[in-house]
Design a protein around this motif. Structure first.
Motif, PDB file in Angstrom:
ATOM      1  N   ALA A 142      49.374   0.493 -49.811  1.00  0.00           N
ATOM      2  CA  ALA A 142      47.920   0.486 -50.105  1.00  0.00           C
ATOM      3  C   ALA A 142      47.540   0.157 -51.491  1.00  0.00           C
ATOM      4  O   ALA A 142      48.022   0.690 -52.395  1.00  0.00           O
ATOM      5  N   GLU A 143      46.828  -1.065 -51.572  1.00  0.00           N
ATOM      6  CA  GLU A 143      46.324  -1.182 -52.668  1.00  0.00           C
ATOM      7  C   GLU A 143      44.829  -1.023 -52.928  1.00  0.00           C
ATOM      8  O   GLU A 143      43.974  -1.568 -52.221  1.00  0.00           O
ATOM      9  N   VAL A 144      44.352  -0.033 -53.705  1.00  0.00           N
ATOM     10  CA  VAL A 144      42.900   0.182 -53.822  1.00  0.00           C
ATOM     11  C   VAL A 144      42.287  -0.277 -54.926  1.00  0.00           C
ATOM     12  O   VAL A 144      42.892   0.031 -56.179  1.00  0.00           O
ATOM     13  N   GLY A 145      41.456  -1.108 -54.868  1.00  0.00           N
ATOM     14  CA  GLY A 145      40.799  -1.724 -56.016  1.00  0.00           C
ATOM     15  C   GLY A 145      39.290  -1.782 -56.243  1.00  0.00           C
ATOM     16  O   GLY A 145      38.458  -1.546 -55.216  1.00  0.00           O
ATOM     17  N   PHE A 146      38.823  -1.408 -57.494  1.00  0.00           N
ATOM     18  CA  PHE A 146      37.176  -1.344 -57.559  1.00  0.00           C
ATOM     19  C   PHE A 146      37.140  -2.350 -58.762  1.00  0.00           C
ATOM     20  O   PHE A 146      37.954  -2.646 -59.610  1.00  0.00           O
ATOM     21  N   ALA A 176      42.786  -0.586 -42.708  1.00  0.00           N
ATOM     22  CA  ALA A 176      42.434  -0.890 -44.020  1.00  0.00           C
ATOM     23  C   ALA A 176      41.125  -0.532 -44.257  1.00  0.00           C
ATOM     24  O   ALA A 176      40.615   0.113 -45.604  1.00  0.00           O
ATOM     25  N   ARG A 177      40.019  -0.617 -43.371  1.00  0.00           N
ATOM     26  CA  ARG A 177      38.723  -0.167 -43.589  1.00  0.00           C
ATOM     27  C   ARG A 177      38.704   1.333 -43.399  1.00  0.00           C
ATOM     28  O   ARG A 177      38.036   1.761 -44.355  1.00  0.00           O
ATOM     29  N   VAL A 178      39.291   1.806 -42.634  1.00  0.00           N
ATOM     30  CA  VAL A 178      39.421   3.627 -42.718  1.00  0.00           C
ATOM     31  C   VAL A 178      39.724   4.124 -44.087  1.00  0.00           C
ATOM     32  O   VAL A 178      39.277   4.995 -44.683  1.00  0.00           O
ATOM     33  N   PHE A 179      41.006   3.461 -44.636  1.00  0.00           N
ATOM     34  CA  PHE A 179      41.509   3.719 -45.748  1.00  0.00           C
ATOM     35  C   PHE A 179      40.589   3.842 -46.846  1.00  0.00           C
ATOM     36  O   PHE A 179      40.451   4.470 -47.661  1.00  0.00           O
ATOM     37  N   CYS A 180      39.798   2.630 -47.087  1.00  0.00           N
ATOM     38  CA  CYS A 180      38.822   2.199 -47.845  1.00  0.00           C
ATOM     39  C   CYS A 180      37.795   3.241 -47.870  1.00  0.00           C
ATOM     40  O   CYS A 180      37.305   3.902 -49.164  1.00  0.00           O
ATOM     41  N   GLU A 181      37.119   3.505 -46.795  1.00  0.00           N
ATOM     42  CA  GLU A 181      35.969   4.370 -46.750  1.00  0.00           C
ATOM     43  C   GLU A 181      36.356   5.895 -46.933  1.00  0.00           C
ATOM     44  O   GLU A 181      35.527   6.441 -47.600  1.00  0.00           O
ATOM     45  N   GLU A 182      37.631   6.283 -46.801  1.00  0.00           N
ATOM     46  CA  GLU A 182      38.079   7.562 -47.087  1.00  0.00           C
ATOM     47  C   GLU A 182      38.270   7.730 -48.684  1.00  0.00           C
ATOM     48  O   GLU A 182      38.040   8.887 -49.239  1.00  0.00           O
ATOM     49  N   VAL A 183      38.817   6.690 -49.241  1.00  0.00           N
ATOM     50  CA  VAL A 183      38.996   6.537 -50.581  1.00  0.00           C
ATOM     51  C   VAL A 183      37.692   6.868 -51.559  1.00  0.00           C
ATOM     52  O   VAL A 183      37.585   7.726 -52.412  1.00  0.00           O
ATOM     53  N   ILE A 184      36.922   5.826 -51.172  1.00  0.00           N
ATOM     54  CA  ILE A 184      35.658   5.713 -52.036  1.00  0.00           C
ATOM     55  C   ILE A 184      34.733   6.913 -51.531  1.00  0.00           C
ATOM     56  O   ILE A 184      33.944   7.247 -52.765  1.00  0.00           O
ATOM     57  N   ALA A 185      34.744   7.597 -50.481  1.00  0.00           N
ATOM     58  CA  ALA A 185      34.132   8.818 -50.383  1.00  0.00           C
ATOM     59  C   ALA A 185      34.477   9.868 -51.339  1.00  0.00           C
ATOM     60  O   ALA A 185      33.853  11.031 -51.606  1.00  0.00           O
ATOM     61  N   ALA A 186      35.716   9.860 -51.660  1.00  0.00           N
ATOM     62  CA  ALA A 186      36.359  10.925 -52.244  1.00  0.00           C
ATOM     63  C   ALA A 186      36.320  10.657 -54.152  1.00  0.00           C
ATOM     64  O   ALA A 186      36.661  11.549 -54.868  1.00  0.00           O
ATOM     65  N   VAL A 187      36.141   9.347 -54.562  1.00  0.00           N
ATOM     66  CA  VAL A 187      35.882   8.894 -55.907  1.00  0.00           C
ATOM     67  C   VAL A 187      34.690   9.010 -56.382  1.00  0.00           C
ATOM     68  O   VAL A 187      33.614   8.222 -55.728  1.00  0.00           O
ATOM     69  N   ASP A 188      34.065   9.785 -57.292  1.00  0.00           N
ATOM     70  CA  ASP A 188      32.722   9.943 -57.889  1.00  0.00           C
ATOM     71  C   ASP A 188      32.508   9.214 -59.076  1.00  0.00           C
ATOM     72  O   ASP A 188      33.051   9.225 -59.959  1.00  0.00           O
ATOM     73  N   SER A 189      32.033   7.715 -58.789  1.00  0.00           N
ATOM     74  CA  SER A 189      31.516   7.026 -59.790  1.00  0.00           C
ATOM     75  C   SER A 189      30.561   5.939 -59.489  1.00  0.00           C
ATOM     76  O   SER A 189      30.634   5.481 -58.421  1.00  0.00           O
ATOM     77  N   ARG A 231      37.855  -2.581 -52.673  1.00  0.00           N
ATOM     78  CA  ARG A 231      38.520  -3.131 -51.754  1.00  0.00           C
ATOM     79  C   ARG A 231      40.047  -2.489 -51.539  1.00  0.00           C
ATOM     80  O   ARG A 231      40.644  -1.878 -52.377  1.00  0.00           O
ATOM     81  N   VAL A 232      40.276  -2.657 -50.466  1.00  0.00           N
ATOM     82  CA  VAL A 232      41.736  -1.946 -49.970  1.00  0.00           C
ATOM     83  C   VAL A 232      42.455  -3.236 -49.225  1.00  0.00           C
ATOM     84  O   VAL A 232      41.969  -3.707 -48.374  1.00  0.00           O
ATOM     85  N   THR A 233      43.670  -3.341 -49.807  1.00  0.00           N
ATOM     86  CA  THR A 233      44.477  -4.515 -49.159  1.00  0.00           C
ATOM     87  C   THR A 233      45.660  -3.502 -48.818  1.00  0.00           C
ATOM     88  O   THR A 233      46.078  -2.694 -49.511  1.00  0.00           O
ATOM     89  N   LEU A 234      45.921  -3.509 -47.557  1.00  0.00           N
ATOM     90  CA  LEU A 234      46.809  -2.762 -47.004  1.00  0.00           C
ATOM     91  C   LEU A 234      48.112  -3.514 -46.474  1.00  0.00           C
ATOM     92  O   LEU A 234      47.715  -4.192 -45.415  1.00  0.00           O
TER      93      LEU A 234
END
Length: 125
Positions: free
Chosen positions: A34-38, A88-101, A108-111
């Motif tokens: 998983a590559e998570v990018g902001f 990829a969508r599920v992973f992205c939504e779960e990560v961004i819900a946990a990052v406060d910024s 973007r998540v590339t899986l």
């Protein structure tokens, strides 16, 4: 535009639920990366687009949830084909819900599924 990306690898299983899935209809494992990018045009008062440690922590939580499990067994995939695109969508939504910024404008998540194929999901924040 500033970009920050964090990467994690893990193994999970799934089986496809589409008509005539062939061998993919049997439970099988993949090495996911998983590559998570902001991204965004501005930085916060400390010079960060996003706190990399916060992204790592959020990813660790998501990875721990899915590592060594069968995706089909998770509520996020109930009644759905657990494709790499959907993951990829599920992973992205779960990560961004946990990052406060409030600084990044997009995530973007590339899986990667093994080292052969990938799917990406991108959303505005």
């Amino acid at each position: 535009m500033f970009r920050v990306t964090v990467q994690r690898s893990f193994v999970a299983q799934h089986f496809l639920t589409v008509p005539n899935p062939g061998p993919e209809g049997e439970v099988h494992s993949h090495q996911f990366t998983a590559e998570v990018g902001f991204e965004g045009p501005d930085l916060d008062e400390y010079g960060y687009l996003v706190d990399i440690d916060a992204v790592k922590a959020a990813m660790a939580t998501v990875v721990d949830r899915y590592r060594d499990t069968t995706l089909n067994d998770h509520d996020a995939f109930a009644g759905e084909n657990p494709s790499v695109e959907r993951f990829a969508r599920v992973f992205c939504e779960e990560v961004i819900a946990a990052v406060d910024s409030d600084v990044p404008e997009r995530a973007r998540v590339t899986l990667w599924e093994d080292d052969e194929a990938w799917a990406s999901y991108e959303t505005a924040l």
